[in-house]
Design a protein around this motif. Structure first.
Motif, PDB file in Angstrom:
ATOM      1  N   LEU A 155       2.194  -5.532 -17.625  1.00 23.05           N
ATOM      2  CA  LEU A 155       3.047  -4.728 -18.494  1.00 23.05           C
ATOM      3  C   LEU A 155       3.083  -3.264 -18.085  1.00 23.05           C
ATOM      4  N   SER A 156       2.184  -2.850 -17.212  1.00 19.47           N
ATOM      5  CA  SER A 156       2.129  -1.443 -16.800  1.00 19.47           C
ATOM      6  C   SER A 156       2.277  -1.281 -15.307  1.00 19.47           C
ATOM      7  N   CYS A 157       2.628  -2.371 -14.590  1.00 22.46           N
ATOM      8  CA  CYS A 157       2.566  -2.331 -13.128  1.00 22.46           C
ATOM      9  C   CYS A 157       3.687  -1.515 -12.513  1.00 22.46           C
ATOM     10  N   GLU A 158       4.639  -1.041 -13.298  1.00 25.19           N
ATOM     11  CA  GLU A 158       5.704  -0.225 -12.726  1.00 25.19           C
ATOM     12  C   GLU A 158       5.261   1.211 -12.484  1.00 25.19           C
ATOM     13  N   GLN A 159       4.195   1.617 -13.110  1.00 25.56           N
ATOM     14  CA  GLN A 159       3.743   2.994 -12.960  1.00 25.56           C
ATOM     15  C   GLN A 159       2.798   3.106 -11.765  1.00 25.56           C
ATOM     16  N   ILE A 160       2.687   4.312 -11.268  1.00 22.85           N
ATOM     17  CA  ILE A 160       1.816   4.594 -10.128  1.00 22.85           C
ATOM     18  C   ILE A 160       0.597   5.348 -10.634  1.00 22.85           C
ATOM     19  N   VAL A 161      -0.571   4.913 -10.183  1.00 20.39           N
ATOM     20  CA  VAL A 161      -1.825   5.538 -10.582  1.00 20.39           C
ATOM     21  C   VAL A 161      -2.408   6.256  -9.367  1.00 20.39           C
ATOM     22  N   ILE A 162      -2.698   7.534  -9.536  1.00 19.23           N
ATOM     23  CA  ILE A 162      -3.302   8.346  -8.471  1.00 19.23           C
ATOM     24  C   ILE A 162      -4.544   9.008  -9.044  1.00 19.23           C
ATOM     25  N   ILE A 176       0.854  -1.188   0.000  1.00 14.93           N
ATOM     26  CA  ILE A 176       0.000   0.000   0.000  1.00 14.93           C
ATOM     27  C   ILE A 176       0.890   1.238   0.000  1.00 14.93           C
ATOM     28  N   LEU A 177       0.723   2.067  -1.012  1.00 11.60           N
ATOM     29  CA  LEU A 177       1.520   3.279  -1.175  1.00 11.60           C
ATOM     30  C   LEU A 177       0.847   4.422  -0.431  1.00 11.60           C
ATOM     31  N   THR A 178       1.641   5.166   0.302  1.00  9.23           N
ATOM     32  CA  THR A 178       1.110   6.282   1.088  1.00  9.23           C
ATOM     33  C   THR A 178       1.075   7.534   0.232  1.00  9.23           C
ATOM     34  N   PRO A 179      -0.051   8.209   0.175  1.00  7.27           N
ATOM     35  CA  PRO A 179      -0.115   9.419  -0.658  1.00  7.27           C
ATOM     36  C   PRO A 179       0.543  10.605   0.032  1.00  7.27           C
ATOM     37  N   SER A 180       0.940  11.566  -0.772  1.00  5.76           N
ATOM     38  CA  SER A 180       1.481  12.813  -0.239  1.00  5.76           C
ATOM     39  C   SER A 180       0.319  13.698   0.194  1.00  5.76           C
ATOM     40  N   LEU A 181       0.530  14.406   1.304  1.00  3.14           N
ATOM     41  CA  LEU A 181      -0.535  15.227   1.876  1.00  3.14           C
ATOM     42  C   LEU A 181      -0.132  16.689   1.890  1.00  3.14           C
ATOM     43  N   LYS A 199       5.653  16.998  -4.234  1.00  2.00           N
ATOM     44  CA  LYS A 199       6.070  15.900  -3.367  1.00  2.00           C
ATOM     45  C   LYS A 199       6.063  14.574  -4.106  1.00  2.00           C
ATOM     46  N   GLU A 200       5.020  14.333  -4.923  1.00  2.00           N
ATOM     47  CA  GLU A 200       4.959  13.077  -5.670  1.00  2.00           C
ATOM     48  C   GLU A 200       6.131  12.966  -6.642  1.00  2.00           C
ATOM     49  N   ILE A 201       6.452  14.060  -7.313  1.00  2.00           N
ATOM     50  CA  ILE A 201       7.562  14.020  -8.266  1.00  2.00           C
ATOM     51  C   ILE A 201       8.867  13.738  -7.539  1.00  2.00           C
ATOM     52  N   ARG A 202       9.087  14.384  -6.388  1.00  2.00           N
ATOM     53  CA  ARG A 202      10.318  14.138  -5.623  1.00  2.00           C
ATOM     54  C   ARG A 202      10.360  12.718  -5.086  1.00  2.00           C
ATOM     55  N   GLN A 203       9.211  12.213  -4.686  1.00  4.02           N
ATOM     56  CA  GLN A 203       9.167  10.841  -4.187  1.00  4.02           C
ATOM     57  C   GLN A 203       9.548   9.859  -5.289  1.00  4.02           C
ATOM     58  N   ASN A 204       9.071  10.091  -6.485  1.00  6.19           N
ATOM     59  CA  ASN A 204       9.436   9.222  -7.606  1.00  6.19           C
ATOM     60  C   ASN A 204      10.910   9.347  -7.931  1.00  6.19           C
ATOM     61  N   GLU A 205      11.445  10.588  -7.854  1.00  6.47           N
ATOM     62  CA  GLU A 205      12.881  10.772  -8.118  1.00  6.47           C
ATOM     63  C   GLU A 205      13.724  10.052  -7.077  1.00  6.47           C
ATOM     64  N   ASP A 206      13.288  10.090  -5.812  1.00  9.01           N
ATOM     65  CA  ASP A 206      14.036   9.388  -4.769  1.00  9.01           C
ATOM     66  C   ASP A 206      14.022   7.886  -5.005  1.00  9.01           C
ATOM     67  N   ILE A 243      -8.529   9.852  -1.872  1.00 13.89           N
ATOM     68  CA  ILE A 243      -7.359   9.572  -2.703  1.00 13.89           C
ATOM     69  C   ILE A 243      -7.275   8.069  -2.961  1.00 13.89           C
ATOM     70  N   PHE A 244      -7.059   7.728  -4.217  1.00  9.39           N
ATOM     71  CA  PHE A 244      -6.670   6.365  -4.560  1.00  9.39           C
ATOM     72  C   PHE A 244      -5.232   6.414  -5.058  1.00  9.39           C
ATOM     73  N   LYS A 245      -4.438   5.482  -4.560  1.00  8.53           N
ATOM     74  CA  LYS A 245      -3.066   5.370  -5.021  1.00  8.53           C
ATOM     75  C   LYS A 245      -2.723   3.902  -5.140  1.00  8.53           C
ATOM     76  N   GLY A 246      -2.234   3.506  -6.285  1.00  5.88           N
ATOM     77  CA  GLY A 246      -1.926   2.099  -6.507  1.00  5.88           C
ATOM     78  C   GLY A 246      -1.181   1.925  -7.812  1.00  5.88           C
TER      79      GLY A 246
END
Length: 2048
Positions: free
Chosen positions: A962-969, A900-905, A1727-1734, A953-956
């Motif tokens: 074939l697409s499971c590497e991406q994050i859907v919000i 379970i991915l935690t969303p940015s607040l 925050k989401e962009i930085r989280q992905n970069e990290d 918020i939905f995050k998953g």
């Protein structure tokens, strides 16, 4: 043999019960007097002898005969033949009740003759109607003619001596002893009905369509009632329709003649066919669900609630074609060039049989293949056969056909199967037709003429059935003499001797030996019923065509991989297999493949194998319906009880525990059909060894089934060849040749044939064997049902009784009450925690099944009893077994689920409910689904849903591997939730999971969350989630929203003291008396305290108060108290803004108030002070909000208006929102004002009525003060100071320019009237002379003469209109000289007519006086325009408001906006994919763009009136806070460039929306109290309009589109306080506006991203402001800046296009960013962009693949434009170099703007036209709004007359008159109105206004003879438009000034035209129109009606003619030319050769 008649009865009038000539009937005599043993006497026949009632008649009537039909308790029909005649009786009139008999004289009492009916009745079970008529007629004849024959003899012979043989018997000839000879001919077949000519008569009466409608209704079990004046017609019609149903039997109530006393039968809930006399039709009109057929009138009335399904299309077409050829034989030869000689019409009896033949063929076509779907359960002792309905529907492709479903479910079809199901019986015509029908259809497809041949052959057989004897017997039946019934002295009918009759009956029965007669009748022979073509051969051929080979090969490989334990290989192709299982063929193939592996002992599986097999089974079942029409579920029953896996020692889990959630297992009908199928197989195996030696060898594929079985799948799987070379395939292929399997019906037929030859012992043995077979199968199926019905977790209730795709009842809007939400399981009304005993439920279900199948299968009672005892034990044992299985299955290693991915607040945002594991399901948007849209399959996605204080918020991650590497919000603010709905069971084939709980959440920011909860999420958690969502969505007040979360909120000090309204009885009485006295006109005693008269505005907490207008719901209570004048003491306001200078200082700092000083509307430093030098002042009359609660504290009013006056007249407007000034034009000094609508006439009248003597004491009434206020506004408008003369005509001088196009600034000429008339005359003379070269009238006095000639009735009407509206004579046409008009080559007038022309002085262009022209002439030239509602303008006295004009407007109310927005949301974000859905059509139906267009047009009209006209405008719509705000704000954006900057837009919103009281909290439903009103996006609509303007003028706005989207998102998000509460008063009470202004912080650290982070707002009392947030983001980056902004070009007034074709759907409604969620919360995105970069950095520099997708990535973030990219690069370089980064705005301002060279050049004609085009369209819209508001009477036709469009191919460039785009080309056709010449695209046609000018006549001379010139333009006497080719500029100057002109004249003049060869020449006026491509001619130059035209498209050549034989003597040489067209040749003669050559050149240039 049987009796002809069972009873004879004499029924007469009952005189004992006579009541004024009405009584009832009674049976006088009946014979025999004792009932027959086999047929009791029917009681109540007297009702049917006189169906309308027994009444006496004053006239003797002719005898009548008819047959009624009665049905007994055994459903046997009895025919009641009634012969009625009338007998004379003497009547003595009774005395009236109110008279004494002694007072009457004796001669007043007399006897009158009356006639009583008497009926002779024959009761019979046979339908020989003609024989009944003859027998009863003989009795009557003997009675009337007094023949020497005893009536007892005749009656006795009829009842005892006439015996009728059964069908198929010989003809019987008899006599009843009255000198007669009669014959009876029974039909050949007992099953075929006899109709004579009844059917043909019905079709003649009703027609084919009506007859088919009634037939279909009867066949589908509807109630049908016939009525006619003929009883015989009723019986014949009912019998005809019942006969047409053959081979079905009508099994419901059948009463062809219904007596009046039994009419209540028609209220029965069951179907019926009945008939009543037409005199009773008024008594049956109120029947709601009865189809009433008028036989005499030939009409059918179908109630609205009745839906009659139609027969399937191909069958219906064939039937209708055949019926048409029978009924209308002349149609075949109607179109022949040489029609044959007329044939003799077919006799009715022949047509009767042909029509019946068509219906028999129709039933054979409908039931094709039915014998393949018969299932035999028992053969001995009696065959029992059922019909497999699901298989029949599936094979025939009729699962969704309503007609077939109703027919198969009807009682008639059940009897059909019972009668015709046995395979060995007597056959009839239908069996033969059924067997050969498909062969006949094949022949008819090749040769259509064969159809009638087959019909006639079948009709001949039907004829032979009724008339087997070719030589008819000539009967002799004596009849009474003509007119015998009218004899006066006729004795009454005698009483018959009962003994004599009985003796004759007994003698006749003894004499006729029945046995000897029966010996002559040969019984019908039984035979094997032909099977006909198997259903698989006639099934839909489509599956034969589709290519299944590849997908079936993939399916087989996947199954092989699973059982070979190659799990990885199986998973690779698994998605393809799941898609393939959507095919029925693939699902059946799967069951066969799995069955093969079961036979190979591979049923024990490993865990992964088991999971994959279960997924396949679930997917196959999911794609099937619960009917199981394909047989997939039945084939899976043995499979799911075979496949298993070992959980631990001694515990096995079978596959049935994982497939129990499908609805098919709860369908009892499915279990019965599957049981019957297996029983049939066992019965077949029981008898099969006896027939093995008779098997026939055929080429057959292994596994094929008998054609007689309903599951024949050979053809279905024929494309799946097993001839593979693999080992496994060769192992399965077996022998190529195999014996043909004999079907079960064939075996049953043979067994039935030989059954009678067997001895008793053998017969009993067969019966016992079959009974044991059924019993054993019942045991087997009882166990199977227990397996599939008992769930693995017995604590879980059975939920699969509901449909798979059904939805729960939770479908309402979000409500404030949490307790109202129903749980999914609360079906019975109890709480979902109630315990359900699964075991007892299953026991009842299985027991019900066992009872039914065992009773039908003939199982003995002992066996049934043992089954009942066995079932509970089996269920209990199975439950006990499943407990261990369930316990062990929990110990299996769980399936790896994603983390379970935690969303940015946001800062201050807190999680209310932790993430619940859910699946995000795809909705109706196709983006992100892959498929044909392309891109990755992002949905469905698995993840978690979070609920925070701000968002859902939905995050998953996507389920697609074939697409499971991406994050859907996907997220949206909770405050924007508009609808929450439960969705039912969802099956995800990706995961093989049944997700029991689901929610659909819709947001008004165009977002939709469709989630299904994982099985690990309990129902309690789901319900808690729902309740928390509702709680956060509906806060009690705005202070509980997220904008105030985490902040210290102190209770706001109220502005007004909250005290009780009536603290004491004395105070209450005082207030009541004061109100009453005030209404009565009395003045109260002068008080020391001032009183104000305002409409009450309730304090907080507020009720939703709104006038009648805005919403569909009535928000205002319907009480007069609201409109009453309340007296509010100022003493109630303890606090006043004006009393505290600091309060005013704080308000003045607001940007909205600062804007007043920028506009020069007052000085903020001198608030409340009067200055004589300033025309306006900022008043503090509303400083304490006592005048108007919803207005701001500071208001701009004229300097001369006193505050006390404002208080008085404010109440004339709704909510006291009186007119105030909001903007002033910097050039024209015109004012823009806003107000609410005026109060209705009732209140205004009351105010005026209350003017008493108090007026003289100094107090003026409110209406007078209002008039003074309007006068002050007029005086403040500079244009009002102009002097008005009668010669000025009160015309709209500048509105004339609204119809012109000019390149220079338009100014209003002040030409005096005499001078203007002189110019008029000169222009007329010069232009006429230069055009035609002939002298024209040169004086103005001649002009009225011509005008009088051309003036018509319409012109007179317009004069009356002008006289009633304006005060002038000459219209706008005389106000100035020649100006350019909009009727250019680019734009043809919409209000033009091609055939009506009126000549004007500027040459040859027509100046028709169209409606717009005339209406504009009637408009005032005024200083103040009041734009308001139609209803509010009625009570206004125009004379009281000088120089003001009131224009009623059409606008969309708030209720329309609400409805439109709902439709728009469903169009942009649909909840599910629908193949019929069309996005553009859905958007069009929402009417959203029409509402946007309406706002733009109203604002455009305001702009033109202010900018061009120079007049002030007042907007007074509804309550002044919705549409008024929209129009005013948009107009200011168009007019003032300041509002197109970020700071100016902020000021505009704060001033026009926030300060002036738009009800944001109410319209956005921000609190629980406002939920019921519904979401009304009025502000969003305004932003959409700004977006449309921004798109058309991208260089004029400082902000970009993203800025508008952020405002649109956050005005409903509740993140900021800016758009909360409903007015400034409430915000002042909350303490927001008095808050000390915080200094703007310069630092842009990350900790300050929120704009109101806790460290900055901890000490504040209010939430954050969106303007602070935007300002902060704007300083940090250029995210809101429009780099195309050009301030130097921003001084112009914007005039956008408002056509629908120029409007666009805002991408804010459609775009989505699944990568980061909405991009409007920048902190979250960062925050989401930085989280992905990290995460990428943690992956050791290995970057995952990056796919840019429009619905996944934000293009603004991923692909920034050049400027954003450069600023980012500069920031990066500065950071790398260690420099302090500079602000982007500083760097941007350093850039030099490019230098612009202003080149002076001559502007061409076309360029001028293009530049002025948009302005002209804009002005036309303004003119239409004004004229539409002012038009009266006949003038309204202009906008209601529809066009008459026809398709036209344009060969020259044309332009659409609606959208102004090009319309030409041979390949593109357009539409042209044949009446007025209006051209448009096909797509534009539905939107074209209904303004056809067909009915218009000539205009008056004021328009047609005028010439308008631009100031500083060329002389009006310049040459005509003939000079267009040489001097375009000059022609542009002289373009016509009338909107009515539609011609584009290239050349015109007089020519002589020769009528025909050698005929005379006649002079005509010719006009060459290059636009319409025509050469038109008129009788004279003044003529407005075109006499004819030559289409230039048909012209082949134009050439001069020399030596023309018919030339005139006066003609010059070479002055004649000819025009040769494809049809004829025209000759023309010009005045001289030069003009002739000019005409030739012009014509040739046009045709080229």
């Amino acid at each position: 043999m049987s009796r002809l008649a069972d009873y004879f009865a004499i029924v007469g009038y009952d005189h004992e019960k006579d009541r004024s000539g009405s009584s009832c009937g009674k049976v006088i005599q009946r014979f025999p007097e004792k009932d027959w043993d086999d047929c009791p006497f029917t009681q109540g026949i007297e009702l049917f002898c006189q169906p309308t009632g027994w009444t006496l008649s004053t006239q003797r009537q002719q005898p009548s005969f008819y047959v009624a039909v009665l049905t007994d308790i055994d459903a046997d029909r009895h025919y009641c033949a009634s012969f009625t005649f009338y007998e004379t009786i003497a009547m003595t009139p009774t005395h009236p009740d109110d008279q004494d008999g002694d007072d009457q004289e004796p001669n007043m009492v007399h006897h009158s003759l009356m006639f009583a009916p008497k009926s002779l009745v024959l009761m019979s079970r046979l339908d020989y109607f003609e024989a009944f008529r003859n027998c009863l007629g003989l009795i009557y004849t003997v009675y009337m003619e007094n023949l020497q024959v005893q009536l007892e003899t005749i009656v006795g012979n009829i009842l005892g001596c006439v015996q009728v043989p059964p069908p198929g018997g010989p003809q019987v000839r008899f006599s009843i002893g009255a000198g007669d000879r009669q014959a009876l001919q029974p039909p050949l077949s007992s099953t075929l009905p006899v109709t004579k000519s009844n059917v043909a008569l019905v079709f003649d009466q009703l027609g084919i369509n009506n007859a088919m409608t009634v037939f279909t209704a009867a066949l589908t079990d509807h109630k049908i009632l016939f009525h006619s004046f003929s009883y015989s017609r009723l019986t014949a019609t009912a019998h005809a329709f019942v006969s047409l149903m053959y081979p079905l039997r009508y099994s419901y109530v059948y009463i062809p003649i219904l007596p009046v006393s039994l009419l209540e039968v028609l209220n029965t809930p069951t179907p019926f066919i009945a008939g009543v006399h037409s005199s009773l039709r008024n008594d049956v009109v109120d029947l709601l669900d009865v189809i009433i057929v008028d036989l005499d009138g030939g009409s059918v009335r179908i109630p609205e609630c009745v839906n009659i399904p139609s027969i399937p299309d191909p069958i219906m077409n064939r039937t209708m074609r055949a019926l048409t050829m029978i009924q209308n034989t002349e149609l075949l030869s109607a179109d022949y060039a040489f029609p044959p000689s007329p044939r003799k019409p077919s006799p009715a009896s022949q047509r009767d049989k042909e029509i019946r033949a068509v219906f028999i063929r129709m039933f054979a076509d409908i039931f094709t293949g039915y014998r393949s779907c018969l299932t035999i359960i028992r053969i001995h002792p009696e065959p029992f056969i059922t019909f497999h309905k699901a298989s029949f529907l599936g094979q025939r492709g009729m699962v969704d056909d309503d007609f077939i479903l109703r027919v198969l479910d009807g009682m008639g079809f059940g009897a059909f199967v019972a009668e015709r199901g046995p395979p060995y019986r007597v056959c009839d015509i239908f069996d033969e037709v059924y067997a050969t029908m498909q062969d006949h259809l094949r022949e008819e497809r090749i040769n259509p003429d064969k159809m009638m041949e087959h019909v006639k052959d079948l009709a001949h057989q039907l004829h032979l059935n009724e008339n087997p004897n070719p030589q008819p017997y000539v009967q002799k039946v004596p009849k009474p003499t003509e007119g015998a019934y009218a004899r006066i002295h006729q004795p009454p009918f005698q009483t018959l001797n009962a003994n004599t009759v009985q003796d004759i009956i007994d003698e006749g029965l003894a004499k006729h030996s029945i046995k000897s007669k029966l010996a002559n009748v040969r019984p019908h022979q039984c035979r094997i019923v032909p099977m006909g073509m198997p259903i698989t051969a006639v099934a839909d051929k489509q599956r034969m065509v589709e290519n299944n080979a590849r997908r079936l090969e993939v399916l087989r490989n996947c199954v092989n991989f699973i059982f070979e334990n190659k799990i990885s290989d199986a998973r690779i192709i698994f998605p393809a297999v799941l898609r393939a299982l959507k095919s029925r063929v693939a699902r059946l193939a799967l069951t066969q493949e799995l069955h093969y592996h079961v036979q190979s002992n591979r049923a024990m599986l490993e865990n992964q194998q088991f999971d994959l097999v279960v997924k396949l089974l679930n997917c196959a079942l999911q794609n099937d319906t619960n009917l199981d029409e394909s047989g997939v579920a039945a084939a899976m029953v043995p499979l799911v009880t075979a496949f298993c896996r070992k959980l631990c020692t001694g515990v096995l889990q079978f596959a049935y525990t994982c497939v129990q959630d499908h609805a098919v297992w709860a369908n009892l009908q499915f279990w019965e059909q599957a049981f019957y199928q297996d029983v049939q197989k066992q019965i077949r195996q029981l008898y099969l060894p006896q027939y093995e030696e008779h098997l026939v060898v055929n080429v057959s594929r292994e596994g094929s089934r008998s054609p007689s079985t309903p599951r024949e799948s050979g053809d279905s799987l024929s494309s799946w060849s097993r001839s593979s070379s693999t080992t496994s395939d060769s192992r399965r292929s077996g022998a190529t040749y195999k014996t043909r399997e004999i079907g079960a019906l064939e075996i049953a037929a043979e067994q039935l044939r030989i059954y009678t030859t067997l001895n008793k012992m053998t017969q009993q043995e067969l019966i016992n064997n079959e009974e044991s077979t059924v019993y054993s199968q019942a045991i087997h199926y009882a166990n199977r049902m227990v397996f599939l019905r008992v769930p693995l977790d017995v604590s879980r209730s059975l939920k699969n009784t509901q449909g798979l795709d059904g939805e729960s009842n939770s479908n309402s809007n979000i409500t404030a009450s949490i307790a109202e939400s129903d749980s999914f399981d609360a079906e019975s009304g109890f709480d979902e925690t109630e315990t359900v005993d699964v075991g007892s439920t299953v026991v009842r279900f299985v027991t019900r099944f066992v009872d039914k199948v065992c009773a039908e299968g003939g199982v003995t009672q002992e066996h049934i009893k043992s089954l009942h005892q066995m079932i509970p034990g089996v269920v209990a044992m199975h439950i006990e077994t499943l407990e261990n299985v369930h316990k062990e299955s929990k110990r299996l290693p769980p399936i790896q689920k994603p983390k379970i991915l935690t969303p940015s607040l946001l800062p201050g945002e807190e999680v209310v409910m932790e993430g619940l594991r859910v699946y995000l399901l795809p909705d109706g948007r196709e983006e992100g689904l892959g498929a044909y849209m392309g891109g990755p399959t992002l949905l469905p996605a698995e993840g978690a849903v979070f609920l925070t204080t701000y968002r859902i918020i939905f995050k998953g991650t996507p389920c697609d591997p074939l697409s499971c590497e991406q994050i859907v919000i996907r997220s949206f603010p909770v405050a924007t939730l508009t609808k929450e709905k439960k969705i039912s069971v969802q099956y995800l084939p990706h995961l093989d999971q049944w997700l029991q709980e689901g929610l659909q959440l819709r947001s008004n920011v165009f977002q939709l969350l469709k989630i299904a909860f994982d099985e690990e999420v309990g129902s309690d958690n789901v319900e808690t989630f729902r309740k928390l969502v509702i709680k956060i969505r509906n806060p009690p007040s705005v202070f509980n929203t997220f904008a105030f979360t985490g902040h210290m909120i102190q209770q706001a000090t109220p502005l007004r003291k909250q005290k009780e309204k009536n603290a004491s009885l004395r105070q209450f009485a005082k207030r009541t008396l004061l109100k009453t006295a005030r209404k009565a006109g009395l003045k109260s005693k002068q008080s020391n305290r001032k009183t104000k008269y305002v409409l009450p505005t309730p304090p907080l907490p507020r009720r939703n108060i709104s006038p009648r207008s805005s919403d569909s719901e009535s928000e205002r209570p319907n009480s007069e108290a609201f409109d009453d004048l309340s007296i509010i003491d100022e003493g109630e306001f303890v606090t006043s803004l004006s009393s505290d200078p600091k309060n005013l200082e704080r308000l003045v700092e607001k940007t909205g108030y600062q804007d007043y000083q920028r506009l020069g509307l007052g000085n903020l430093s001198t608030i409340g002070q009067k200055s004589r030098s300033e025309p306006f002042r900022i008043s503090v009359v509303n400083a304490n909000y006592s005048v108007c609660r919803s207005y701001p504290a500071l208001l701009v009013v004229p300097q001369v208006v006193a505050d006390e006056s404002i208080r008085k007249f404010a109440r004339c407007h709704r909510q006291s929102r009186f007119p105030v000034i909001t903007w002033r034009h910097p050039r024209t000094k015109a004012l823009l004002l806003r107000a609410s609508g005026l109060h209705s006439r009732g209140l205004m009248g009351m105010l005026r009525h209350n003017q008493t003597s108090g007026t003289s004491s100094g107090e003026t009434s409110s209406s007078l003060e209002q008039e003074k206020y309007f006068s002050a506004l007029v005086a403040a408008t500079p244009s009002s100071n102009r002097s008005y003369h009668s010669s000025y005509s009160d015309s709209l001088t500048s509105l004339d320019s609204l119809m012109m196009v000019g390149t220079d600034t338009l100014t209003i000429p002040e030409t005096p009237d005499p001078l203007r008339r002189g110019i008029f005359s000169k222009g007329s003379t010069a232009n006429r002379s230069s055009t035609s070269g002939k002298p024209k009238p040169t004086s103005a006095q001649d002009q009225p003469l011509m005008r009088g000639v051309r003036r018509g009735s319409f012109a007179q009407t317009m004069n009356r209109l002008r006289a009633s509206i304006g005060k002038g004579g000459i219209g706008f046409g005389s106000s100035s000289t020649s100006l350019n008009r909009i009727g250019s080559l680019r734009e043809k007038s919409r209000f033009s007519s091609p055939d009506t022309r009126s000549r004007a002085q500027n040459g040859s262009l027509d100046h028709r006086g169209d409606l717009i022209n005339s209406s504009v002439q009637g408009l005032h030239r005024v200083s103040l325009y009041v734009l308001g509602e139609k209803t509010q303008m009625k009570g206004i006295k125009m004379e009281s408001f000088q120089k003001c004009d009131f224009i009623p407007l059409d606008f969309f109310e708030v209720r329309h906006v609400k409805a439109s927005f709902k439709k728009l949301m469903r169009a942009c974000v649909p909840s599910s994919l629908s193949p019929e859905a069309n996005f553009y059509k859905a958007v069009e139906e929402s009417e959203w763009l029409l509402q946007i267009q309406n706002v733009m047009q109203l604002a455009g009209a305001t702009v033109d009136l202010l900018d061009v006209q120079g007049s002030s405008v007042m907007i007074c719509l509804e309550d002044g806070w919705d549409v008024t705000s929209q129009v005013v704000a948009v107009a200011e954006i168009l007019l003032d460039p300041h509002y197109r900057t970020i700071e100016g837009f902020k000021a505009l919103v704060e001033k026009e929306w926030l300060s002036f009281g738009h009800r944001f909290t109410h319209r956005s439903n921000q609190t629980a109290a406002n939920q019921a009103s519904g979401f009304a996006p009025v502000f969003l609509q305004f932003l959409d309009v700004v977006h449309q303007i921004h798109r058309q003028f991208p260089l004029s706005f400082e902000f970009n589109q993203h800025f508008l989207k952020v405002v649109a998102y956050h005005y409903v998000s509740n993140r900021f306080r800016t758009f909360m509460l409903d007015n400034e008063f409430e915000r002042v009470e909350a303490g927001w506006l008095h808050e000390d202004k915080r200094p703007s912080k310069v630092d842009d650290g990350e900790e300050d991203l929120g704009g109101f982070s806790p460290k900055h707002t901890a000490n504040t009392s209010v939430g954050g402001s969106i303007w602070d947030y935007i300002e902060k983001q704007h300083r940090r980056s250029a995210i809101f800046y429009n780099f195309m902004y050009s301030p130097e070009d921003g001084d112009t007034v914007l005039r956008p296009y408002s056509n629908i074709s120029n409007l666009r759907i805002w991408d804010y409604y459609l775009a989505e960013d699944l990568a980061h969620g909405p991009t409007f919360d920048m902190e979250v995105v960062t925050k989401e962009i930085r989280q992905n970069e990290d995460q990428e950095a943690e992956a050791m520099g290995i970057s995952r693949r990056k796919i840019l997708n429009a619905c996944y990535d934000s293009i603004m973030l991923q692909e920034p434009n050049y400027f954003h990219g450069q600023f980012q690069e500069i920031h990066r370089l500065e950071t790398d170099l260690g420099h302090l980064p500079q602000k982007w705005k500083v760097q941007w301002d350093k850039l030099e703007s490019p230098h612009r060279d202003h080149v002076q050049r001559q502007v061409s004609f076309n360029t001028q036209m293009v530049r002025s085009h948009g302005r002209s369209i804009h002005k036309r819209s303004t003119l239409e709004i004004l004229v539409r508001g002012k038009m009266l009477g006949e003038a309204a036709r202009m906008f209601t007359q529809p066009h008459h469009f026809e398709k036209t191919t344009f060969t020259t460039p044309m332009y659409c008159d609606y959208c102004t785009h090009v319309l030409w080309g041979l390949s593109k056709t357009g539409m042209r109105c044949v009446d007025c010449g209006y051209n448009c695209h096909d797509k534009c046609q539905p939107s074209v206004p209904k303004n056809c000018t067909k009915l218009k006549t000539m205009s008056d001379a004021s328009a047609s003879s005028s010439s308008i010139s631009r100031t500083g333009g060329s002389d009006a006497s310049s040459s005509s438009v003939v000079a267009l080719s040489t001097a375009t500029t000059q022609a542009f100057e002289n373009f016509p000034s009338s909107l009515g002109d539609c011609s584009h004249s290239t050349h015109e003049g007089f020519l002589y035209k020769q009528g025909a060869l050698l005929k005379g020449w006649k002079q005509r006026w010719f006009v060459l129109d290059s636009m319409k491509h025509q050469l038109r001619y008129y009788d004279a130059i003044q003529d407005g009606n075109c006499k004819g035209f030559i289409d230039l498209a048909e012209v082949e050549s134009v050439q001069p003619v020399k030596n023309h034989p018919g030339a005139s003597k006066k003609s010059e040489e070479n002055s004649i030319f000819e025009i040769r067209t494809v049809r004829r040749q025209y000759n023309f003669m010009a005045a001289n050769p030069v003009m002739a050559q000019e005409w030739i050149d012009k014509l040739q240039s046009c045709i080229q």
